[in-house]
Design a protein around this motif. Structure first.
Motif, mmCIF file in Angstrom:
data_model
loop_
_atom_site.group_PDB
_atom_site.id
_atom_site.type_symbol
_atom_site.label_atom_id
_atom_site.label_comp_id
_atom_site.label_asym_id
_atom_site.label_seq_id
_atom_site.Cartn_x
_atom_site.Cartn_y
_atom_site.Cartn_z
ATOM 1 N N ARG A 72 0.816 -1.213 0.000
ATOM 2 C CA ARG A 72 0.000 0.000 0.000
ATOM 3 C C ARG A 72 0.849 1.262 0.000
ATOM 4 O O ARG A 72 0.628 2.201 0.776
ATOM 5 N N GLY A 73 1.888 1.266 -0.853
ATOM 6 C CA GLY A 73 2.722 2.439 -1.018
ATOM 7 C C GLY A 73 3.912 2.508 -0.084
ATOM 8 O O GLY A 73 4.745 3.410 -0.214
ATOM 9 N N GLN A 74 4.028 1.566 0.838
ATOM 10 C CA GLN A 74 5.183 1.531 1.741
ATOM 11 C C GLN A 74 6.112 0.402 1.300
ATOM 12 O O GLN A 74 5.691 -0.756 1.176
ATOM 13 N N ILE A 75 7.374 0.724 1.050
ATOM 14 C CA ILE A 75 8.344 -0.277 0.627
ATOM 15 C C ILE A 75 8.984 -0.904 1.870
ATOM 16 O O ILE A 75 9.625 -0.204 2.663
ATOM 17 N N LEU A 76 8.818 -2.204 2.023
ATOM 18 C CA LEU A 76 9.305 -2.896 3.226
ATOM 19 C C LEU A 76 10.333 -3.954 2.847
ATOM 20 O O LEU A 76 10.149 -4.687 1.872
ATOM 21 N N PRO A 77 11.410 -4.083 3.623
ATOM 22 C CA PRO A 77 12.347 -5.187 3.406
ATOM 23 C C PRO A 77 11.719 -6.510 3.844
ATOM 24 O O PRO A 77 10.967 -6.556 4.821
ATOM 25 N N VAL A 78 12.029 -7.572 3.091
ATOM 26 C CA VAL A 78 11.480 -8.895 3.395
ATOM 27 C C VAL A 78 12.626 -9.831 3.777
ATOM 28 O O VAL A 78 13.562 -10.033 3.002
ATOM 29 N N ILE A 79 12.537 -10.410 4.973
ATOM 30 C CA ILE A 79 13.587 -11.277 5.494
ATOM 31 C C ILE A 79 13.121 -12.725 5.444
ATOM 32 O O ILE A 79 11.994 -13.055 5.843
ATOM 33 N N ASP A 80 13.975 -13.578 4.922
ATOM 34 C CA ASP A 80 13.704 -15.019 4.834
ATOM 35 C C ASP A 80 13.996 -15.635 6.203
ATOM 36 O O ASP A 80 15.111 -16.042 6.502
ATOM 37 N N LEU A 81 12.960 -15.716 7.053
ATOM 38 C CA LEU A 81 13.180 -16.161 8.430
ATOM 39 C C LEU A 81 13.606 -17.630 8.526
ATOM 40 O O LEU A 81 14.477 -17.958 9.345
ATOM 41 N N PRO A 82 13.048 -18.544 7.719
ATOM 42 C CA PRO A 82 13.566 -19.917 7.771
ATOM 43 C C PRO A 82 15.057 -20.001 7.462
ATOM 44 O O PRO A 82 15.786 -20.761 8.107
ATOM 45 N N ALA A 83 15.526 -19.235 6.481
ATOM 46 C CA ALA A 83 16.952 -19.254 6.141
ATOM 47 C C ALA A 83 17.794 -18.753 7.307
ATOM 48 O O ALA A 83 18.858 -19.302 7.608
ATOM 49 N N VAL A 84 17.318 -17.714 7.983
ATOM 50 C CA VAL A 84 18.034 -17.185 9.147
ATOM 51 C C VAL A 84 18.142 -18.246 10.229
ATOM 52 O O VAL A 84 19.185 -18.405 10.874
ATOM 53 N N ALA A 85 17.055 -18.985 10.441
ATOM 54 C CA ALA A 85 17.011 -19.983 11.512
ATOM 55 C C ALA A 85 17.578 -21.337 11.089
ATOM 56 O O ALA A 85 17.646 -22.257 11.905
ATOM 57 N N GLY A 86 17.950 -21.477 9.822
ATOM 58 C CA GLY A 86 18.498 -22.740 9.349
ATOM 59 C C GLY A 86 17.461 -23.818 9.124
ATOM 60 O O GLY A 86 17.752 -25.012 9.241
ATOM 61 N N CYS A 87 16.232 -23.422 8.814
ATOM 62 C CA CYS A 87 15.142 -24.370 8.572
ATOM 63 C C CYS A 87 14.803 -24.426 7.081
ATOM 64 O O CYS A 87 15.072 -23.494 6.326
ATOM 65 N N THR A 88 14.177 -25.552 6.680
ATOM 66 C CA THR A 88 13.781 -25.755 5.288
ATOM 67 C C THR A 88 12.275 -25.922 5.200
ATOM 68 O O THR A 88 11.727 -26.934 5.638
ATOM 69 N N PRO A 89 11.548 -24.928 4.668
ATOM 70 C CA PRO A 89 10.090 -25.068 4.547
ATOM 71 C C PRO A 89 9.723 -26.108 3.492
ATOM 72 O O PRO A 89 10.263 -26.086 2.386
ATOM 73 N N LYS A 90 8.813 -26.995 3.835
ATOM 74 C CA LYS A 90 8.399 -28.052 2.917
ATOM 75 C C LYS A 90 7.357 -27.578 1.915
ATOM 76 O O LYS A 90 7.270 -28.096 0.807
#
Length: 319
Positions: A72-90
Motif C-alpha cells: 500500500r505504497g510503503q516499501i518494506l524489506p522482506v527477510i527469509d526467516l527460515p533461512a536465518v534460523a536454518g530451517c527448510t520449509p516443505k
C-alpha cells in the motif's frame, strides 16, 4: 487467515498482569532434528499478516534478504526467516508477518501461521545457558508448567542486526554527552532479556560514566531490588542508598517490564525510584500502558542519545 488477523486486532490492548499474547508459526524442518518446530513472536510486534505477495529482488542485498515488497505504497524489506534460523520449509514461504519493531517496519517470510495463545510470562523461561542459539531469547511452555509442547521465542533485535547491520556508530561519546554523577554507592539497575540489547545498554551506561547492575529478566531485577532493600535495612540505610534508577525492557521471561514497574511503584520502599522503560514495543497504545503502570519515562529502542537524555532527565528528579 481472517480469524488470526481479527484476533491480533482485538487483543493488541492486552495488559493483564504479567501476561502476553504469542503468535505461533512454523519455519520448516530443522535439518539436524528432522522436526518442524514451533516459533513465537509477541503479538504486540505484529502489525498484520498477509499471504505471500510478489517480492522484488534488490541488487546487492545481504544474505537472507529476499528483497522488498510494496505494501500500500510503503516499501518494506522482506527477510527469509527460515533461512536465518536454518530451517527448510516443505510447502514454501507462504506468509508474511509485517512487524513494527524499534522504530522500523519490516516483513518476515514464514511457512505457516498456527495460532495465537495467551500465556503468563511465568510460562516463558530464559533460553540463555540452555543450548539455544543467540536468535532465541526464551522458551515458552504452551500448556502450563509441565508441558512438553514448547515454542521458541525469537530475538528480533539480534535477527535484524544480523541481516541488516547498522552502518552508523552505535555509541558516539560526542552525542552521549558528559558523564553523570550519581549519589556515591548507588547504581543503575537494568533489565533486558536480549544479549545484543544488554551489550548496547552497557556501552551507553559506560559512556555516561554510570555504574550499573545488569539483569536478564524482570524477576531477576525484582529479586535484586529486594536484596538491596534488605541489605540497606541491615545497615540502617534505605534502598535509595543503593539504587538510583531502574531501566527495564518490557518483553522479558518470568516477569515483564509492565509488572516490574507496577511492583516498584506500588511498593512504598521503592515507589520514589525513577523507572525508565526502554523497549522495541513502540506506538501510542504501549506508551499509554507505560503511563498507566507509573513509569517515569519511555524510550523506544535503540538510539543511544535518546536513552541518555531520558536517563539524565529521570535522574535529575532524584533528591
Amino acid at each position: 487467515m481472517q480469524t488470526i488477523q481479527q484476533e491480533i486486532d482485538e487483543r493488541t490492548n492486552l495488559t493483564s498482569s504479567n501476561k502476553l499474547e504469542l503468535l505461533l508459526f512454523r519455519l520448516g524442518e530443522d535439518p539436524g532434528l528432522d522436526r518442524n518446530e514451533l516459533f513465537g513472536i509477541n503479538v504486540f510486534k505484529i502489525r498484520e499478516i498477509i499471504p505471500m505477495p510478489t517480492i522484488t529482488a534488490v541488487a546487492g542485498s545481504p544474505p537472507h534478504m529476499m528483497g522488498v515488497v510494496d505494501l500500500r505504497g510503503q516499501i518494506l524489506p522482506v527477510i527469509d526467516l527460515p533461512a536465518v534460523a536454518g530451517c527448510t520449509p516443505k510447502t514454501g514461504l507462504n506468509i508474511l508477518l509485517i512487524t513494527e519493531y524499534a522504530r522500523s517496519t519490516q516483513a518476515f517470510a514464514v511457512e505457516s501461521v498456527e495460532d495465537i495463545v495467551r500465556l503468563d510470562w511465568r510460562q516463558v523461561l530464559s533460553a540463555e545457558g540452555n543450548g539455544a542459539s543467540g536468535m532465541v531469547t526464551s522458551i515458552a511452555r504452551l500448556d502450563g508448567e509441565n508441558s512438553d509442547r514448547l515454542a521458541q521465542v525469537l530475538d528480533v533485535e539480534t535477527i535484524l542486526r544480523q541481516v541488516m547491520p547498522s552502518t552508523e556508530l552505535e555509541i558516539d561519546p560526542d552525542t552521549i554527552g558528559p558523564h553523570v554523577d550519581l549519589k556515591p554507592g548507588t547504581v543503575i539497575l537494568a533489565a533486558d532479556d536480549s544479549l545484543i540489547a544488554r551489550t548496547m545498554i552497557e556501552q551507553g551506561l559506560e559512556a555516561m560514566g554510570l555504574p550499573y547492575i545488569m539483569c536478564k529478566t524482570g524477576k531477576e531485577a525484582w529479586d535484586q531490588l529486594q536484596a538491596f532493600s534488605a541489605k540497606a535495612q541491615d545497615e540502617g540505610k534505605t534502598v535509595h542508598d543503593r539504587v538510583a534508577l531502574v531501566l527495564t525492557d518490557l518483553e522479558m521471561p518470568e516477569m515483564d517490564g509492565f509488572t516490574l514497574t507496577r511492583n516498584i511503584k506500588q511498593d512504598p520502599r521503592f515507589s520514589a525510584i525513577p523507572v525508565v522503560i526502554h523497549s522495541s514495543l513502540t506506538g501510542s497504545t504501549n506508551e499509554a500502558h507505560v503511563k498507566k503502570v507509573g513509569a517515569d519515562a519511555y524510550v523506544a529502542k535503540f538510539v543511544a542519545e535518546d536513552l541518555a537524555n531520558a536517563l539524565r532527565q529521570a535522574l535529575s528528579t532524584v533528591h
